[in-house]
Design a protein around this motif. Structure first.
Motif, short mmCIF file in Angstrom:
data_model
loop_
_atom_site.label_atom_id
_atom_site.label_comp_id
_atom_site.label_asym_id
_atom_site.label_seq_id
_atom_site.Cartn_x
_atom_site.Cartn_y
_atom_site.Cartn_z
N UNK A 87 0.86 -1.19 0.00
CA UNK A 87 0.00 0.00 0.00
C UNK A 87 0.89 1.23 0.00
N UNK A 88 0.52 2.19 -0.83
CA UNK A 88 1.32 3.41 -0.92
C UNK A 88 1.36 4.17 0.41
N UNK A 89 0.22 4.27 1.08
CA UNK A 89 0.18 5.06 2.32
C UNK A 89 -0.65 4.37 3.37
N UNK A 90 -0.13 3.26 3.91
CA UNK A 90 -0.83 2.60 5.01
C UNK A 90 -0.64 3.37 6.31
N UNK A 91 -1.43 3.06 7.32
CA UNK A 91 -1.31 3.74 8.60
C UNK A 91 -1.88 2.84 9.69
N UNK A 109 0.16 7.42 11.12
CA UNK A 109 -1.24 7.46 11.53
C UNK A 109 -1.91 8.68 10.92
N UNK A 110 -1.15 9.73 10.71
CA UNK A 110 -1.63 11.03 10.24
C UNK A 110 -2.65 11.62 11.19
N UNK A 127 3.32 5.74 13.07
CA UNK A 127 2.56 4.56 13.45
C UNK A 127 3.46 3.75 14.39
N UNK A 128 3.19 3.76 15.69
CA UNK A 128 4.21 3.31 16.67
C UNK A 128 4.51 1.82 16.62
N UNK A 173 -7.71 6.34 21.65
CA UNK A 173 -7.75 5.21 22.59
C UNK A 173 -6.87 4.07 22.08
N UNK A 174 -6.90 3.84 20.78
CA UNK A 174 -6.07 2.78 20.19
C UNK A 174 -4.59 3.03 20.42
N UNK A 175 -4.21 4.31 20.41
CA UNK A 175 -2.79 4.66 20.49
C UNK A 175 -2.18 4.36 21.86
N UNK A 176 -3.00 4.18 22.87
CA UNK A 176 -2.47 3.94 24.22
C UNK A 176 -1.72 2.61 24.26
N UNK A 177 -0.52 2.65 24.84
CA UNK A 177 0.33 1.45 24.88
C UNK A 177 0.14 0.74 26.22
N UNK A 178 -1.04 0.24 26.42
CA UNK A 178 -1.35 -0.41 27.69
C UNK A 178 -1.89 -1.80 27.42
#
Lengths: 251, 275, 275, 251
Positions: free
Chosen positions: B54-58, B80-81, B87-88, B250-255
């Motif tokens: 994919x050219x611009x996945x996230x 993630x933009x 995108x961690x 919420x998704x970005x939280x590393x828990x």
């Protein structure tokens, strides 16, 4: 009160400085493009549409052609950027437009820029064992050599962003301009030269904080934003949300 | 590719068609009109060793990395933009060597897909000169055989096993309609070996007959379709819905538990739970 | 290419932009949606030494040959079609050597246009092996540099001076909409140096804003437009009108005065006569 | 009374023979294409849709995908052939489909055919100084080598159309079938072989009127049209207009 509003009182925020100076690269009757991960160029194009007394074609990565978005999106690839467009000019189309030499002005992101105007958007450290994996160049490697003019920006002006040696050359070619919170560079005879500096900065400060050597003959303080530029940016970011999100400091 | 058969199947069955090890061209760009319910379903089914093309996945590539489902990627720009930056989990997967990246310019990836779509082994691509990417990928230049003196980079054919397209509407037979930009979905649908589609809804065949020019992918190129309302969540699907920023945050939280909670919050999971 | 200027001009002015010696990619196919009023206007203006670049020309190339306006052609298949068989004045022009043909497969011509559209000097094209066309045209094969062993024909870039598109509708700014098949109009509009359009009518900008996906060519690629109702006569323009078979039959007569009478019968000529 | 109707009485016109035998190359669930200058294959595809109890995808040069045309057009590229279609699959698309190997069956025109199934649609005589300039091959040079099966037809069965040596090789490659008013050839081990002959003709007549040598083991009279095939063709050409226009004679 937001910095955008305070900017209207006289001081010139790094956010406003970058957006305004990106917009100043836009020329009449040209085709100008803004892409993904590019909120500041998106704002610059929308600012130019409002502030400047000339027509130009604004195309963007959401497929919009001279759109009238009902809102300014957080994501610079948001489909709202095609709202009001009379055509969808999708990704294959605008890349082809560029490679066949018809893209007049293209805004491209960069993590590092060197004195030749080449960019690294790939990695910090060795590509095969990076300390930081960066997003990648997206359009860069194809658009930078083929756009008539490409312009990039950095929200941090430092020797780690404006470097003598890139960790990796993601894209090379015709970078025509670089805008930071305190300086505007353009290209002359294959190298970046200083065009102007933020009125609150100085030539010495720009030299101190730049990793590559550059000529500065003819450079002077950047002309402050016109009332039209200020008004356009204030209208695009009335709450100062973009300015706050960007978190740009002069120093 | 079959004609006239019933193509609309449940999402679980659609995802089950993808074996471990498959390469997947995913439609959309960053948080916009991506086949995200499909990607989550692949994770629920425990798929492994996938490749994203994919050219611009996230979000899609990030969650696949987070779930340990990805081993390879061909991409132009990954983020993630929308203020979320890098995108961690993707970043960690690359830095740790768990995922092998073939780094592209978006247009070079398109060129590789075009080679597959046009039935040729390679595709010339403009630009690239001066970049370190060709050395990295072993891309070769070809001199113009007609004496212009131009040398151009040839990108090898890229033929994904699947293209997975997130659409607004399908006909009962699987014709695909998309509103707003089609991103790279058209070339993906013409280059992949098999095309799967997730759509918001079925629209009447008559509406397709009235405006056949709007159809992005004709039914005979489509193997199967699932109908998943809100299937691009937490991303946008123009003009139906915008990015759900709180959900992405919420998704970005590393828990611990965040990924499971996120998967459970997907509209396709809530729908299935009601069954 | 200019932004926002008034682009709608009279047909005579549109045709006047084309100098003697120009190469013209003409939209449509055979008797369908070709820019035929435009072609007749070129003849009325006495244009000479033109080149037609079109996969399947017919009436357009024939009448240009009949009027002595053509010197070169790049084409895949040339016929009047619809029971009228060969294009007789084209045939004679080739047989007598008055017109020089570069014979293509339709897809090799498209490949040459793609090279121009994609900004590369040549384009690989599938098939062709075993044909005498490559020897005729000096086409060269290129070995896949990635070792597949496949050799593919490279078609040199074809960049017409003009693409002339016959459209159903344009916006006031020159956005172009076409119903039914777009034939090769899209790639023509992306490969030519300049794009001219003849449309049946102007449609409101709002209708383009409502369905931007239907726009084949955005306004900024279009240099100028003329509005000529029935401009594809004696051909068809879907869904507005079908082929005028009696008019084509009358054109086919090889008698003195037929060409002049035919030119005078063009809707654009009758319109002009009323002014 | 037209020959199409008379065909329904028992004798089998050359027109009906060609259309019916072209249709018999259509297989279930495949993608079948008809192009420009191809009224007989167009009728064959429409006949197959009506007469055969299986589904297949019919795409055509007018961009139609399984269309329901309100009328059968004289021109085989008429836009009415996209009427009722739920998609437009335009020229670039179907050529690409073929070159990437997904075109199952493709009908391609020819003026001359040789024993290898190669075609000439370019010229009679020397290409550079032709006695007759022919239309050109259109799709042929690209589609014939890349379609899974290609089939052609000639309305005249003679030593000038079925030749030992082509005046020019417009297209070479996988010609899978050739239909004339009196014979059906298919390909075996790289050469055309006779599959069947018109019940009113004979193997000897076919040999007499064919310019290239061919094997004929297993060949037999062609099975006559089924009631479904007859009914479908009668419905497509109720006035016998296509039959009259085609002007095909067995001898």
């Amino acid at each position: 009160m937001s910095e955008a509003v305070s900017g209207a009182r006289g001081d010139w925020s790094g956010f406003s400085y970058i957006v305004t100076n990106l917009a100043r690269f836009v020329r009449p009757n040209e085709i100008t493009f803004s892409g993904v991960n590019s909120a500041l160029p998106m704002l610059a194009c929308l600012l130019a549409k409002r502030a400047y007394p000339f027509a130009f074609t604004y195309i963007n990565v959401a497929g919009g052609v001279d759109p009238n978005p009902s809102a300014v999106p957080i994501s610079s690839s948001d489909p709202v950027l095609a709202e009001g467009s009379r055509a969808i000019f999708a990704n294959e189309d605008f890349y082809d437009l560029c490679t066949r030499g018809l893209m007049d002005l293209c805004f491209l992101g960069a993590a590092q820029v060197d004195g030749l105007g080449r960019t690294n958007v790939s990695c910090i450290g060795d590509w095969h064992a990076p300390r930081v994996r960066l997003p990648g160049g997206g359009g860069g490697a194809v658009m930078l050599p083929t756009a008539r003019r490409a312009v990039t920006w950095r929200t941090e002006h430092s020797r780690r962003t404006l470097v003598e040696t890139l960790d990796f050359v993601t894209a090379a070619g015709g970078m025509h301009g670089v805008v930071t919170p305190i300086a505007v560079f353009t290209k002359r005879e294959g190298r970046l030269v200083l065009a102007s500096w933020h009125p609150e900065a100085s030539l010495d400060e720009v030299r101190d904080r730049t990793g590559f050597a550059f000529a500065a003959d003819g450079a002077a303080p950047t002309p402050p934003p016109t009332p039209e530029e200020r008004a356009a940016l204030a209208a695009l970011d009335p709450e100062g949300r973009f300015e706050a999100d960007a978190g740009i400091r002069l120093r | 590719m079959s004609a006239g058969t019933q193509k609309i199947i449940p999402l679980a069955d659609l995802a089950a068609r993808v074996p471990d090890g498959s390469s997947l061209a995913l439609g959309g760009s960053f948080l916009h009109r991506g086949p995200f319910a499909f990607v989550r379903e692949l994770i629920r089914q425990g798929r492994r060793d996938l490749e994203v093309v994919k050219q611009s996945p996230g979000y899609d590539i990030d969650i696949l990395c987070r779930a340990g489902a990805l081993s390879r990627a061909k991409a132009g720009i990954v983020a993630m933009e929308g203020n979320f930056g890098l995108a961690p989990w993707y970043r960690r997967a690359i830095e740790s060597g768990h995922v092998r990246l073939e780094e592209h310019a978006c247009a070079s990836l398109t060129a590789g897909l075009r080679a597959a779509a046009f039935g040729v082994p390679f595709m010339p691509c403009g630009g690239i000169h001066g970049s370190d990417l060709p050395a990295l990928n072993g891309w070769k230049t070809i001199e113009d055989p007609y004496g212009s003196g131009e040398a151009v980079y040839a990108i090898p054919r890229i033929q994904p096993d699947f293209a997975v397209i997130q659409a607004n509407e399908v006909s009962e037979s699987g014709d695909v309609r998309v509103y707003g930009t089609s991103h790279w979905d058209r070339i993906m649908s013409r280059s992949a070996k098999r095309v799967l589609v997730v759509a918001e809804r079925v629209a009447p065949d008559a509406s397709f007959r009235d405006q056949p020019e709007l159809t992005l992918v004709p039914h005979f190129l489509v193997e199967a379709v699932s109908i998943v309302p809100n299937g691009a969540w937490p991303g946008s699907l123009w003009p139906d819905y915008a990015i759900d920023y709180p959900a992405v945050e919420a998704y970005m939280a590393d828990d611990p538990g965040v990924l499971d909670a996120h998967l459970a919050a997907g509209p396709e999971a809530r729908e299935a739970a009601h069954v």
